[in-house]
Enzyme design. Structure first.
Site, mmCIF file in Angstrom:
data_model
loop_
_atom_site.group_PDB
_atom_site.id
_atom_site.type_symbol
_atom_site.label_atom_id
_atom_site.label_comp_id
_atom_site.label_asym_id
_atom_site.label_seq_id
_atom_site.Cartn_x
_atom_site.Cartn_y
_atom_site.Cartn_z
ATOM 1 N N ARG B 119 0.835 -1.227 -0.076
ATOM 2 C CA ARG B 119 -0.081 -0.020 0.046
ATOM 3 C C ARG B 119 0.781 1.334 -0.145
ATOM 4 O O ARG B 119 0.520 2.327 0.422
ATOM 5 C CB ARG B 119 -1.160 0.003 1.186
ATOM 6 C CG ARG B 119 -1.900 -1.082 0.926
ATOM 7 C CD ARG B 119 -3.420 -0.922 1.965
ATOM 8 N NE ARG B 119 -4.012 -2.084 1.985
ATOM 9 C CZ ARG B 119 -4.057 -2.989 2.728
ATOM 10 N NH1 ARG B 119 -3.106 -2.954 3.915
ATOM 11 N NH2 ARG B 119 -4.773 -4.029 2.754
ATOM 12 N N LYS B 141 2.384 11.022 -11.917
ATOM 13 C CA LYS B 141 1.258 10.342 -12.457
ATOM 14 C C LYS B 141 2.140 8.943 -12.822
ATOM 15 O O LYS B 141 3.362 8.886 -13.452
ATOM 16 C CB LYS B 141 1.165 10.950 -14.083
ATOM 17 C CG LYS B 141 0.019 11.888 -13.940
ATOM 18 C CD LYS B 141 -0.756 12.192 -15.272
ATOM 19 C CE LYS B 141 -1.652 13.207 -15.366
ATOM 20 N NZ LYS B 141 -2.205 13.436 -16.540
ATOM 21 N N GLU B 183 7.757 16.971 -26.227
ATOM 22 C CA GLU B 183 7.013 17.332 -24.981
ATOM 23 C C GLU B 183 7.718 18.684 -24.581
ATOM 24 O O GLU B 183 7.188 19.465 -24.076
ATOM 25 C CB GLU B 183 7.323 16.391 -23.835
ATOM 26 C CG GLU B 183 6.765 14.969 -23.898
ATOM 27 C CD GLU B 183 5.099 15.130 -23.713
ATOM 28 O OE1 GLU B 183 4.678 16.132 -22.951
ATOM 29 O OE2 GLU B 183 4.611 13.775 -23.799
ATOM 30 N N LYS B 225 6.548 22.574 -15.557
ATOM 31 C CA LYS B 225 5.944 21.471 -15.158
ATOM 32 C C LYS B 225 5.685 21.373 -13.738
ATOM 33 O O LYS B 225 4.477 21.210 -13.210
ATOM 34 C CB LYS B 225 6.359 19.895 -15.724
ATOM 35 C CG LYS B 225 5.432 19.010 -15.087
ATOM 36 C CD LYS B 225 5.559 17.692 -15.932
ATOM 37 C CE LYS B 225 4.487 16.712 -15.527
ATOM 38 N NZ LYS B 225 4.411 15.445 -16.081
ATOM 39 N N GLU B 235 -5.104 16.854 -11.048
ATOM 40 C CA GLU B 235 -5.661 17.137 -12.483
ATOM 41 C C GLU B 235 -7.236 17.360 -12.169
ATOM 42 O O GLU B 235 -8.059 16.731 -13.028
ATOM 43 C CB GLU B 235 -5.434 15.914 -13.324
ATOM 44 C CG GLU B 235 -5.665 16.508 -14.800
ATOM 45 C CD GLU B 235 -5.185 15.607 -16.014
ATOM 46 O OE1 GLU B 235 -3.989 15.227 -15.898
ATOM 47 O OE2 GLU B 235 -5.985 15.265 -16.611
ATOM 48 N N ARG B 239 -4.095 21.210 -14.442
ATOM 49 C CA ARG B 239 -3.169 20.290 -14.665
ATOM 50 C C ARG B 239 -3.521 19.787 -16.287
ATOM 51 O O ARG B 239 -2.509 19.272 -16.825
ATOM 52 C CB ARG B 239 -2.951 19.238 -13.732
ATOM 53 C CG ARG B 239 -1.892 18.069 -14.269
ATOM 54 C CD ARG B 239 -1.739 17.377 -12.903
ATOM 55 N NE ARG B 239 -0.534 16.249 -13.503
ATOM 56 C CZ ARG B 239 0.307 15.685 -12.758
ATOM 57 N NH1 ARG B 239 0.228 15.705 -11.509
ATOM 58 N NH2 ARG B 239 1.056 14.724 -13.374
ATOM 59 N N ASN B 243 -1.767 17.732 -21.041
ATOM 60 C CA ASN B 243 -2.434 17.039 -22.021
ATOM 61 C C ASN B 243 -2.497 17.361 -23.496
ATOM 62 O O ASN B 243 -3.208 16.705 -24.233
ATOM 63 C CB ASN B 243 -3.646 16.181 -21.669
ATOM 64 C CG ASN B 243 -3.674 15.691 -20.034
ATOM 65 O OD1 ASN B 243 -2.612 14.980 -19.725
ATOM 66 N ND2 ASN B 243 -4.603 15.761 -19.342
ATOM 67 N N HIS B 246 -2.432 15.177 -26.327
ATOM 68 C CA HIS B 246 -2.213 13.806 -25.895
ATOM 69 C C HIS B 246 -3.432 12.974 -26.031
ATOM 70 O O HIS B 246 -3.333 11.771 -26.096
ATOM 71 C CB HIS B 246 -2.009 13.910 -24.263
ATOM 72 C CG HIS B 246 -0.355 14.106 -23.859
ATOM 73 N ND1 HIS B 246 0.205 15.089 -24.367
ATOM 74 C CD2 HIS B 246 0.613 13.432 -23.470
ATOM 75 C CE1 HIS B 246 1.499 14.886 -23.937
ATOM 76 N NE2 HIS B 246 1.796 14.101 -23.465
ATOM 77 N N HIS B 250 -2.748 9.594 -27.713
ATOM 78 C CA HIS B 250 -2.997 8.401 -27.185
ATOM 79 C C HIS B 250 -4.025 7.366 -27.902
ATOM 80 O O HIS B 250 -3.463 6.239 -27.979
ATOM 81 C CB HIS B 250 -3.842 8.428 -25.834
ATOM 82 C CG HIS B 250 -2.977 9.000 -24.594
ATOM 83 N ND1 HIS B 250 -3.396 9.400 -23.402
ATOM 84 C CD2 HIS B 250 -1.574 9.278 -24.437
ATOM 85 C CE1 HIS B 250 -2.631 10.051 -22.778
ATOM 86 N NE2 HIS B 250 -1.511 9.486 -23.178
ATOM 87 N N HIS B 263 5.875 7.463 -27.961
ATOM 88 C CA HIS B 263 4.737 8.355 -27.033
ATOM 89 C C HIS B 263 5.131 9.825 -27.673
ATOM 90 O O HIS B 263 4.197 10.522 -28.238
ATOM 91 C CB HIS B 263 5.057 8.198 -25.618
ATOM 92 C CG HIS B 263 4.394 9.392 -24.999
ATOM 93 N ND1 HIS B 263 2.672 9.285 -24.909
ATOM 94 C CD2 HIS B 263 4.378 10.457 -24.188
ATOM 95 C CE1 HIS B 263 2.440 10.261 -24.349
ATOM 96 N NE2 HIS B 263 3.292 11.040 -23.796
#
Lengths: 361, 361
Positions: B119, B141, B183, B225, B235, B239, B243, B246, B250, B263
């Site tokens: 955990r 992330k 990026e 960032k 987010e 934030r 993306n 993205h 994606h 990517h």
């Protein structure tokens, strides 16, 4: 019906306890923020309660159901992946709400899936076993087992609501009910001496599932647990007392194979071992151990570990448990009835002695 | 060497950027709290940098290494399970620290493993690709892909340290370096117009990996960032501008198969599509699209989506992406150079038009 609050700041949530809650939309709807719902349940619980739960969910764009196989041996990453498969196939997005309908295994996996799906979506616990009602559905511990250790993969992730309908206990097999009683007794031992006395006076009625007695016990356990969790959400200190008997118990579950002993059964034997250890540490007297054994006997729970397990089996499994810090075993012992402490100074020899006193070779 | 701070209250952490950091114990040791360490890396990076990293880790009870296969196609729950296997076989407990040595794929999986193991245990990012240095190692992330969607399973989980040694970029293949540049350009577009101008003036030197130019770009991107992440860790709002490009990107990665396009390559084409959409929404002019295409051309990055993808391919994949809220696509568009906004009111027709304008059938 009445309600208590688990006080965790922005992550606070209500536990609603009572009868005839399951099909009633007024309880679920306020805790569902989006227009998509996915119910996670298992093949045993679904025929009994799924239709009633769905009655309480009118008017959603999308209600999907994932039916998992029943049993601790299925509490794995692979099974959780089946939840992800359905969520993605059915195009659930970040606003979805997962609802766990079932016992501790379903709740732990559904909660973990909610913690990870799209990096976190809402979830609701609808426990249907005594163990889940009084313990696993409250507090946000979610996760799965690994072949080498119980609950080794998971997250702290709080539900938005626990809806505890005590009617669901009517269909619970006796063995499962007894397993839940082990956790009920635990609260008395670790933090609630008056409740322990109450249990000694009312165990027969509890086992007969007398409605008023049962409602009282569920409420009391949830209050006790909510208070401990609110004081230490991520188990950096006090919350660890809830693990009383569990490090021994997890060793039993891991070594025997998940599901051979039910979790509550392993915890019962684990509590005897932990109390034996407390006795050796000089903090309690022999009388309490006898009182615990007597309660467990009444509840048809094991009072000793499995005959085939050895001291080495225990030590190996326990040293891998989450409660090891910098090589030292952290075990929960009782200072007195109703008062537990986390001991990270227990000599290995005392642990071995406690195991041997309970008949472990 | 210099350092910046990602300001997230109790979860704040430093990003240390510079040369010759990797083998130097003074940078890693202050961020390691226990006596166990597990390095997660891949078969490509290990021969290059593992020994140097281990030089910076003297005196631990236990340093284990997990070497994963290289590539986006291995970013799965099954691969993460290999990390759990090693941690349990080698008896790592809750005080262990995981160190991600590699690019974005290694960092995302190691971070997710750290989030879930017992955990939650500590982890450190040691990025070795440009993309990881400027983007994926910062901000918490973590996660893995599902066959039906990119990064669909994961957690927000912050590292205790990002150790960004720019020397590691010397061995990065040109194609990987260019992917990282996508990026880099993104930051200019969404929140840093002066940096976009700087990139237009310095792209050649950046591609030649001029040390001073590279150090400046990495630092600037990390600052940009860190500021965005500090304003909105999970987010819920701002934030999301990170993306930009993205959601289109994606879709390219998911439909083409993970790893077919890198990517950063998918993001490059995705940014062209997002800018085309911004143009249709009336917020920017054609000139900026040409400037972006020119930068991408210099960086040897794609300026259009894969020829074989159709409008239907895009829409199906995008509607499953995390940015869908209550059935509406949430896309990031530019208001002007250096200023982005999240639009959840973009008509589907405009998206189709943008795709067609970029040659998608």
């Amino acid at each position: 019906m009445h309600s208590l609050n688990v006080a965790l700041g922005a992550r606070s949530y209500p536990i609603i306890i009572g009868s005839r809650l399951l099909g009633d939309a007024q309880y679920l709807l306020p805790s569902i923020r989006g227009r998509q719902v996915c119910v996670v349940t298992n093949e045993t619980v679904a025929p009994l309660y799924l239709a009633r739960l769905l009655d309480g969910l009118p008017g959603f764009d999308k209600v999907d159901v994932v039916e998992l196989p029943d049993g601790e041996s299925y509490k794995t990453l692979n099974t959780v992946n089946r939840i992800f498969d359905v969520l993605l196939e059915k195009r659930h997005n970040r606003t979805t709400t997962l609802i766990a309908l079932g016992g501790g295994v379903v709740g732990d996996m559904c909660g973990f899936a909610a913690a990870c799906y799209q990096r976190g979506v809402d979830f609701i616990q609808v426990p249907t076993t005594l163990l889940a009602l009084v313990d696993s559905s409250v507090g946000g511990k979610t996760g799965v087992n690994h072949p080498l250790g119980k609950n080794m993969i998971g997250a702290f992730y709080q539900p938005r609501l626990v809806l505890a309908d005590t009617d669901t206990l009517a269909t619970l097999p006796d063995r499962e009910f007894s397993a839940g009683v082990a956790e009920v007794i635990k609260y008395g031992l670790i933090c609630d001496a008056p409740f322990f006395h109450w249990l000694e006076a009312n165990m027969d009625a509890l086992l007969q599932r007398d409605a008023a007695i049962l409602a009282y016990a569920v409420d009391r356990c949830c209050r006790d647990k909510a208070a401990v969790v609110a004081s230490d959400e991520r188990e950096s200190g006090r919350r660890a007392i809830l693990n009383f008997g569990h490090t021994f118990g997890h060793a039993i579950e891991t070594v025997q194979g998940y599901g051979v002993w039910l979790h509550g059964e392993a915890v019962a034997a684990g509590m005897v071992l932990a109390l034996e250890l407390s006795l050796l540490c000089g903090s309690i007297n022999n009388n309490l151990l006898e009182r615990l054994r007597s309660l467990l006997r009444k509840a048809r729970l094991p009072q000793r570990p499995p005959a085939e397990m050895t001291v080495v089996d225990f030590l190996q499994a326990m040293e891998l448990d989450k409660k090891v810090v910098n090589g030292r075993l952290r075990l929960v012992v009782l200072k007195s009835l109703g008062e537990a402490r986390v001991a990270d100074d227990t000599p290995r020899e005392k642990v071995i002695e406690a195991l041997k006193n309970c008949g472990v070779r």
